[in-house]
Design a protein around this motif. Sequence first.
Motif, PDB file in Angstrom:
ATOM      1  N   VAL A  13       6.556   9.092  -5.746  1.00  0.00           N
ATOM      2  CA  VAL A  13       6.729   8.763  -4.332  1.00  0.00           C
ATOM      3  C   VAL A  13       7.811   7.693  -4.231  1.00  0.00           C
ATOM      4  N   ILE A  14       8.808   7.932  -3.383  1.00  0.00           N
ATOM      5  CA  ILE A  14       9.854   6.944  -3.124  1.00  0.00           C
ATOM      6  C   ILE A  14       9.855   6.633  -1.638  1.00  0.00           C
ATOM      7  N   SER A  15       9.578   5.392  -1.289  1.00  0.00           N
ATOM      8  CA  SER A  15       9.588   4.964   0.109  1.00  0.00           C
ATOM      9  C   SER A  15      10.920   4.265   0.420  1.00  0.00           C
ATOM     10  N   PRO A  16      11.513   4.539   1.585  1.00  0.00           N
ATOM     11  CA  PRO A  16      12.778   3.878   1.931  1.00  0.00           C
ATOM     12  C   PRO A  16      12.694   2.356   1.906  1.00  0.00           C
ATOM     13  N   ASN A  17      11.532   1.825   2.294  1.00  0.00           N
ATOM     14  CA  ASN A  17      11.306   0.375   2.224  1.00  0.00           C
ATOM     15  C   ASN A  17       9.810   0.125   2.051  1.00  0.00           C
ATOM     16  N   ASP A  18       9.425  -1.120   2.072  1.00  0.00           N
ATOM     17  CA  ASP A  18       8.047  -1.475   1.731  1.00  0.00           C
ATOM     18  C   ASP A  18       7.072  -1.068   2.833  1.00  0.00           C
ATOM     19  N   ALA A  19       5.834  -0.848   2.433  1.00  0.00           N
ATOM     20  CA  ALA A  19       4.753  -0.522   3.367  1.00  0.00           C
ATOM     21  C   ALA A  19       4.025  -1.802   3.771  1.00  0.00           C
ATOM     22  N   PRO A  20       3.310  -1.788   4.892  1.00  0.00           N
ATOM     23  CA  PRO A  20       2.548  -2.976   5.318  1.00  0.00           C
ATOM     24  C   PRO A  20       1.445  -3.336   4.321  1.00  0.00           C
ATOM     25  N   LYS A  21       1.084  -4.595   4.316  1.00  0.00           N
ATOM     26  CA  LYS A  21       0.063  -5.088   3.389  1.00  0.00           C
ATOM     27  C   LYS A  21      -1.271  -4.379   3.563  1.00  0.00           C
ATOM     28  N   PHE A  22      -1.612  -4.000   4.801  1.00  0.00           N
ATOM     29  CA  PHE A  22      -2.938  -3.411   5.029  1.00  0.00           C
ATOM     30  C   PHE A  22      -3.069  -2.000   4.452  1.00  0.00           C
ATOM     31  N   LEU A  23      -1.970  -1.484   3.857  1.00  0.00           N
ATOM     32  CA  LEU A  23      -2.036  -0.181   3.188  1.00  0.00           C
ATOM     33  C   LEU A  23      -1.938  -0.301   1.670  1.00  0.00           C
ATOM     34  N   LYS A  24      -1.787  -1.511   1.163  1.00  0.00           N
ATOM     35  CA  LYS A  24      -1.534  -1.700  -0.270  1.00  0.00           C
ATOM     36  C   LYS A  24      -2.756  -1.393  -1.137  1.00  0.00           C
ATOM     37  N   TRP A  25      -3.918  -1.302  -0.555  1.00  0.00           N
ATOM     38  CA  TRP A  25      -5.141  -0.997  -1.309  1.00  0.00           C
ATOM     39  C   TRP A  25      -5.226   0.475  -1.685  1.00  0.00           C
ATOM     40  N   MET A  26      -4.418   1.311  -1.063  1.00  0.00           N
ATOM     41  CA  MET A  26      -4.584   2.757  -1.217  1.00  0.00           C
ATOM     42  C   MET A  26      -4.333   3.197  -2.656  1.00  0.00           C
ATOM     43  N   PRO A  27      -5.163   4.099  -3.172  1.00  0.00           N
ATOM     44  CA  PRO A  27      -5.027   4.521  -4.573  1.00  0.00           C
ATOM     45  C   PRO A  27      -3.659   5.150  -4.846  1.00  0.00           C
ATOM     46  N   GLY A  28      -2.918   4.549  -5.782  1.00  0.00           N
ATOM     47  CA  GLY A  28      -1.578   5.014  -6.109  1.00  0.00           C
ATOM     48  C   GLY A  28      -0.482   4.195  -5.475  1.00  0.00           C
ATOM     49  N   SER A  29      -0.842   3.278  -4.572  1.00  0.00           N
ATOM     50  CA  SER A  29       0.164   2.480  -3.864  1.00  0.00           C
ATOM     51  C   SER A  29       1.072   1.706  -4.814  1.00  0.00           C
ATOM     52  N   ALA A  30       0.503   1.191  -5.898  1.00  0.00           N
ATOM     53  CA  ALA A  30       1.292   0.397  -6.844  1.00  0.00           C
ATOM     54  C   ALA A  30       2.351   1.232  -7.553  1.00  0.00           C
ATOM     55  N   ASP A  31       2.216   2.555  -7.531  1.00  0.00           N
ATOM     56  CA  ASP A  31       3.166   3.432  -8.213  1.00  0.00           C
ATOM     57  C   ASP A  31       4.303   3.901  -7.309  1.00  0.00           C
ATOM     58  N   ILE A  32       4.283   3.516  -6.036  1.00  0.00           N
ATOM     59  CA  ILE A  32       5.355   3.915  -5.124  1.00  0.00           C
ATOM     60  C   ILE A  32       6.629   3.154  -5.472  1.00  0.00           C
ATOM     61  N   LEU A  33       7.747   3.874  -5.581  1.00  0.00           N
ATOM     62  CA  LEU A  33       9.045   3.229  -5.776  1.00  0.00           C
ATOM     63  C   LEU A  33       9.599   2.813  -4.413  1.00  0.00           C
ATOM     64  N   ASN A  34      10.011   1.560  -4.308  1.00  0.00           N
ATOM     65  CA  ASN A  34      10.622   1.035  -3.088  1.00  0.00           C
ATOM     66  C   ASN A  34      12.140   1.163  -3.235  1.00  0.00           C
ATOM     67  N   PHE A  35      12.761   2.020  -2.421  1.00  0.00           N
ATOM     68  CA  PHE A  35      14.193   2.282  -2.556  1.00  0.00           C
ATOM     69  C   PHE A  35      15.016   1.008  -2.423  1.00  0.00           C
ATOM     70  N   GLU A  36      14.586   0.089  -1.569  1.00  0.00           N
ATOM     71  CA  GLU A  36      15.327  -1.163  -1.389  1.00  0.00           C
ATOM     72  C   GLU A  36      15.222  -2.065  -2.617  1.00  0.00           C
ATOM     73  N   ALA A  37      14.017  -2.173  -3.169  1.00  0.00           N
ATOM     74  CA  ALA A  37      13.787  -3.116  -4.264  1.00  0.00           C
ATOM     75  C   ALA A  37      14.020  -2.512  -5.644  1.00  0.00           C
ATOM     76  N   GLU A  38      13.863  -1.195  -5.757  1.00  0.00           N
ATOM     77  CA  GLU A  38      14.013  -0.512  -7.055  1.00  0.00           C
ATOM     78  C   GLU A  38      15.056   0.589  -6.931  1.00  0.00           C
ATOM     79  N   ASN A  39      16.230   0.171  -6.492  1.00  0.00           N
ATOM     80  CA  ASN A  39      17.268   1.097  -6.060  1.00  0.00           C
ATOM     81  C   ASN A  39      17.748   2.035  -7.160  1.00  0.00           C
ATOM     82  N   SER A  40      18.095   1.500  -8.315  1.00  0.00           N
ATOM     83  CA  SER A  40      18.660   2.340  -9.381  1.00  0.00           C
ATOM     84  C   SER A  40      17.639   3.350  -9.894  1.00  0.00           C
TER      85      SER A  40
END
Length: 338
Positions: free
Chosen positions: A51-78
Amino acid sequence: MNSEDISKIKELLSVPQKIVIIPHKNPDGDAIGSTLGLWHYLKNNGQDATVISPNDAPKFLKWMPGSADILNFEAENSQAKKAITEATLIFTLDFNHLGRVGQMHSFLEEATATFIMIDHHQEPSDYALVTYSDVTMSSTCEMVYNFIAYLDDTSKITPEIANCLYTGIMTDTGSFKFSSTTSKTHKIVAELIDKGAENTRIHNLVYDTNSPSRLHLLGCALKNMVILEEFNTAYITLSQDELDTYKYQKGDTEGFVNYGLTLNGIRFAVIFIENKEEGIIKISFRSEGDFSVNEFARAYFHGGGHNNAAGGKSDLSLKETADYFVNLLPKHLKELTK
């Protein structure tokens, strides 16, 4: 989806693929829930998925299973660019135009992968081999459940998938109160609970983890609310200074626009939020009944969405945007007061 599309997808997924799953920019509960729900399903079926998200998700969704594995295009660009370049299959979820992914836009246009779209917004673009588009659906998460059902795989829905899909359905239906909530929606939700979705815990994690600063920001927003009874309309403005004063974090204004519709007689509610970093005013529109905020947003504010929920933007100042909006209302007097 028709039988031809289902056959195409079954054929694509019958062999190993390098899959990228993408939500829209500033992802909400439906965007994150649908992408993570699909991600779990594909991973569990032996696919190499990211999963690659264009930017970060709100904090209230960070608990969701697999959230830590999402690539943030802004922060993990390469790393994100590499995954898009190498992808053989790209799923785009909860949006239907590549312009909704911000700076990822050009990279997706250049991608050589096969595209599959799953979305419930109006007027989809024609960029995917398979387009599963249905504006009558409550949420993209409901559509992902259907997608799994079309593949005859609902028996493979795990508690992780159920929690993700339940979250998106809950948030995009306003906790099941919007008119897009159908009997089928409730049947799917019941099925997800049976498969392990922790409905009470999910509601608490999404709605009952406020910070004091967010509640103070809500108080500021409600204080700024302007009620235009002659047009059955209410709008809220929030300046960048006000956001900074109350230590705004991504997702803090989620749901603020809906407070206008809790007023007796109000059919049209809007919030204007200044974003100095992007140089725009972000706008959310909500309505009750048959007044189409999708058409309103498309006509005047470079936006769109659903009949009763849409977004837009303005390049004017906050005051100029609000004044422009108010001056538009007489054109729609009959629609708003009938």
